[in-house]
Design a protein around this motif. Structure first.
Motif, mmCIF file in Angstrom:
data_model
loop_
_atom_site.group_PDB
_atom_site.id
_atom_site.type_symbol
_atom_site.label_atom_id
_atom_site.label_comp_id
_atom_site.label_asym_id
_atom_site.label_seq_id
_atom_site.Cartn_x
_atom_site.Cartn_y
_atom_site.Cartn_z
ATOM 1 N N GLN A 68 2.879 -44.246 -23.557
ATOM 2 C CA GLN A 68 3.030 -43.426 -22.394
ATOM 3 C C GLN A 68 1.711 -43.545 -21.608
ATOM 4 O O GLN A 68 1.770 -43.710 -20.287
ATOM 5 N N TYR A 69 0.618 -43.342 -22.454
ATOM 6 C CA TYR A 69 -0.780 -43.425 -21.738
ATOM 7 C C TYR A 69 -0.943 -44.899 -21.110
ATOM 8 O O TYR A 69 -1.394 -44.893 -19.774
ATOM 9 N N VAL A 70 -0.860 -46.043 -21.823
ATOM 10 C CA VAL A 70 -1.043 -47.164 -21.321
ATOM 11 C C VAL A 70 -0.066 -47.453 -19.968
ATOM 12 O O VAL A 70 -0.341 -48.027 -18.867
ATOM 13 N N MET A 71 1.052 -46.883 -20.048
ATOM 14 C CA MET A 71 1.792 -47.134 -18.809
ATOM 15 C C MET A 71 1.655 -46.379 -17.798
ATOM 16 O O MET A 71 1.687 -46.875 -16.734
ATOM 17 N N SER A 72 0.947 -45.361 -17.897
ATOM 18 C CA SER A 72 0.542 -44.358 -16.742
ATOM 19 C C SER A 72 -0.770 -45.087 -16.084
ATOM 20 O O SER A 72 -1.087 -44.787 -15.108
ATOM 21 N N ARG A 73 -1.304 -45.904 -17.033
ATOM 22 C CA ARG A 73 -2.462 -46.583 -16.169
ATOM 23 C C ARG A 73 -2.188 -47.975 -15.695
ATOM 24 O O ARG A 73 -3.061 -48.680 -15.030
ATOM 25 N N CYS A 74 -0.875 -48.463 -15.671
ATOM 26 C CA CYS A 74 -0.592 -49.672 -15.351
ATOM 27 C C CYS A 74 0.320 -49.530 -13.936
ATOM 28 O O CYS A 74 1.251 -48.899 -13.663
ATOM 29 N N ALA A 75 -0.328 -50.286 -13.147
ATOM 30 C CA ALA A 75 0.297 -50.162 -11.359
ATOM 31 C C ALA A 75 1.698 -50.607 -11.253
ATOM 32 O O ALA A 75 2.488 -49.797 -10.591
ATOM 33 N N PHE A 76 2.079 -51.719 -12.113
ATOM 34 C CA PHE A 76 3.623 -52.048 -11.960
ATOM 35 C C PHE A 76 4.482 -51.243 -12.826
ATOM 36 O O PHE A 76 5.660 -51.489 -12.686
ATOM 37 N N ASP A 77 3.933 -50.297 -13.294
ATOM 38 C CA ASP A 77 4.850 -49.240 -14.433
ATOM 39 C C ASP A 77 5.045 -47.867 -13.578
ATOM 40 O O ASP A 77 5.543 -47.240 -14.305
ATOM 41 N N GLU A 78 4.560 -47.639 -12.548
ATOM 42 C CA GLU A 78 4.721 -46.481 -11.743
ATOM 43 C C GLU A 78 5.981 -45.831 -11.778
ATOM 44 O O GLU A 78 5.983 -44.825 -11.752
ATOM 45 N N ASN A 79 7.049 -46.927 -11.404
ATOM 46 C CA ASN A 79 8.353 -46.190 -11.489
ATOM 47 C C ASN A 79 9.181 -46.510 -12.401
ATOM 48 O O ASN A 79 10.501 -46.629 -12.427
ATOM 49 N N ASN A 103 11.223 -59.039 -23.216
ATOM 50 C CA ASN A 103 10.245 -57.918 -23.426
ATOM 51 C C ASN A 103 9.798 -56.971 -22.162
ATOM 52 O O ASN A 103 9.498 -57.693 -21.186
ATOM 53 N N GLY A 104 9.960 -55.899 -22.429
ATOM 54 C CA GLY A 104 9.364 -54.947 -21.251
ATOM 55 C C GLY A 104 9.915 -55.075 -20.020
ATOM 56 O O GLY A 104 9.440 -54.979 -18.978
ATOM 57 N N VAL A 105 11.256 -55.436 -20.119
ATOM 58 C CA VAL A 105 11.991 -55.788 -18.690
ATOM 59 C C VAL A 105 12.726 -54.561 -18.268
ATOM 60 O O VAL A 105 12.944 -54.305 -16.977
ATOM 61 N N PHE A 106 13.546 -54.263 -19.190
ATOM 62 C CA PHE A 106 14.589 -53.115 -18.997
ATOM 63 C C PHE A 106 14.099 -51.833 -18.252
ATOM 64 O O PHE A 106 14.555 -51.129 -17.500
ATOM 65 N N HIS A 107 12.761 -51.563 -18.547
ATOM 66 C CA HIS A 107 12.363 -50.336 -18.059
ATOM 67 C C HIS A 107 12.022 -50.384 -16.528
ATOM 68 O O HIS A 107 11.794 -49.447 -15.708
ATOM 69 N N HIS A 108 12.177 -51.584 -15.906
ATOM 70 C CA HIS A 108 11.982 -51.713 -14.661
ATOM 71 C C HIS A 108 13.259 -52.056 -13.697
ATOM 72 O O HIS A 108 13.515 -52.174 -12.511
ATOM 73 N N ILE A 109 14.344 -52.164 -14.586
ATOM 74 C CA ILE A 109 15.970 -52.276 -13.981
ATOM 75 C C ILE A 109 16.512 -50.807 -13.905
ATOM 76 O O ILE A 109 16.412 -50.112 -14.801
ATOM 77 N N PRO A 110 16.777 -50.447 -12.713
ATOM 78 C CA PRO A 110 17.526 -49.133 -12.321
ATOM 79 C C PRO A 110 18.624 -49.167 -13.350
ATOM 80 O O PRO A 110 19.527 -49.981 -13.736
ATOM 81 N N LEU A 111 18.873 -47.727 -13.829
ATOM 82 C CA LEU A 111 19.875 -47.444 -14.692
ATOM 83 C C LEU A 111 21.337 -48.102 -14.305
ATOM 84 O O LEU A 111 21.847 -48.644 -15.359
ATOM 85 N N PRO A 112 21.922 -48.068 -13.117
ATOM 86 C CA PRO A 112 23.044 -48.518 -13.158
ATOM 87 C C PRO A 112 23.370 -49.913 -13.208
ATOM 88 O O PRO A 112 24.362 -50.554 -13.270
ATOM 89 N N GLU A 113 22.110 -50.961 -13.065
ATOM 90 C CA GLU A 113 22.172 -52.195 -13.102
ATOM 91 C C GLU A 113 21.917 -52.840 -14.491
ATOM 92 O O GLU A 113 22.307 -54.129 -14.794
ATOM 93 N N ARG A 114 21.412 -51.897 -15.511
ATOM 94 C CA ARG A 114 21.210 -52.426 -16.966
ATOM 95 C C ARG A 114 22.404 -53.176 -17.604
ATOM 96 O O ARG A 114 22.083 -54.104 -18.386
ATOM 97 N N LEU A 115 23.523 -52.620 -17.593
ATOM 98 C CA LEU A 115 24.637 -53.158 -18.245
ATOM 99 C C LEU A 115 24.915 -54.569 -17.876
ATOM 100 O O LEU A 115 25.192 -55.499 -18.438
ATOM 101 N N ALA A 116 24.813 -54.792 -16.369
ATOM 102 C CA ALA A 116 25.232 -55.937 -15.665
ATOM 103 C C ALA A 116 24.066 -57.030 -16.209
ATOM 104 O O ALA A 116 24.545 -58.285 -16.423
#
Length: 236
Positions: A164-175, A123-136
């Motif tokens: 989108q609003y919740v993620m904008s308020r979450c410090a660890f979702d910044e990137n 859950n909610g892991v892959f939006h933290h993984i850089p795009l080139p690393e997701r398939l791995a």
């Protein structure tokens, strides 16, 4: 959670305040992290029941501090849950607070598994993984599943304004790099998974809780706060 030995995701510094930080971001919904975790796991249990699938072993990929593991154990009726995460601090906290005979946690860098698990929950892991690393990362999950095992892929829905609003308020979702259910299905098929179903959940905040009975009719409309792509490992 990138597939790397070190915690490049930066979650070590959030391990001890993770839930308070996330609950603060979720405050506009009127619900807590536990509400959403229970909703996800109960929906997964319902989906597996409809498929007559009762997993004995479950991998919680990107388990964080381990709060979901007891829910997986109880609601899926499995015999064991293993949580893995790239954040050593999160794994240490999980072992201190959630570990028991049927639940274990290990750092991703120490995780070695092949054809072992009946089900993977993520859950909610892959939006933290850089795009080139997701398939791995998906390949790692696939290799950990037994042939025919199921993968419950959960992500935040970028088409939902509340998300989108919740993620904008979450410090660890910044990137965070958001992923739609369409992109998720494409990635999973490419990695050798058969898509079984896609469902969207969490349409209404607590202030509109009276409308939640309608959600059963909205699962296929891609506007819920989160979505699940349920898929099965196939042989390539």
């Amino acid at each position: 959670m990138p597939a790397a030995p070190e915690d490049r995701s930066g979650f070590d510094r959030y391990a001890h305040g993770y839930h308070s930080c996330l609950n603060q971001a979720l405050a506009p919904t009127g619900e807590s992290t536990e509400f959403f975790a229970r909703g996800r796991v109960c929906w997964l249990a319902q989906c597996l029941s409809q498929l007559s699938v009762r997993p004995a072993s479950v991998l919680d990929f990107g388990c964080g501090t381990g709060a979901t593991a007891p829910l997986l154990l109880a609601e899926l009726g499995c015999k064991s849950v293993l949580g893995v995460d790239s954040s050593y601090e999160s794994i240490e906290q999980a072992n201190q607070t959630q570990s028991r005979q049927a639940i274990r946690f290990v750092a991703l860098s120490d995780f070695r598994s092949r054809d072992e698990f009946d089900c993977v929950y993520c859950n909610g892991v892959f939006h933290h993984i850089p795009l080139p690393e997701r398939l791995a990362a998906v390949d790692l999950i696939r290799s950990a599943l037994r042939p025919g095992g199921v993968f419950a892929f959960w992500e935040n829905n970028p088409w939902n304004l509340g998300t989108q609003y919740v993620m904008s308020r979450c410090a660890f979702d910044e990137n965070a790099i958001k992923m739609s259910s369409t992109a998720a299905r494409r990635m999973l098929r490419r990695a050798g998974f058969e898509i079984l179903r896609t469902d969207h959940l969490f349409y209404f905040p607590n202030s509109l809780a009276a409308l939640r009975p309608l959600e059963s009719m909205l699962r296929k409309i891609p506007l819920g706060g989160q979505y699940q792509v349920l898929c099965r490992r196939t042989e390539r």
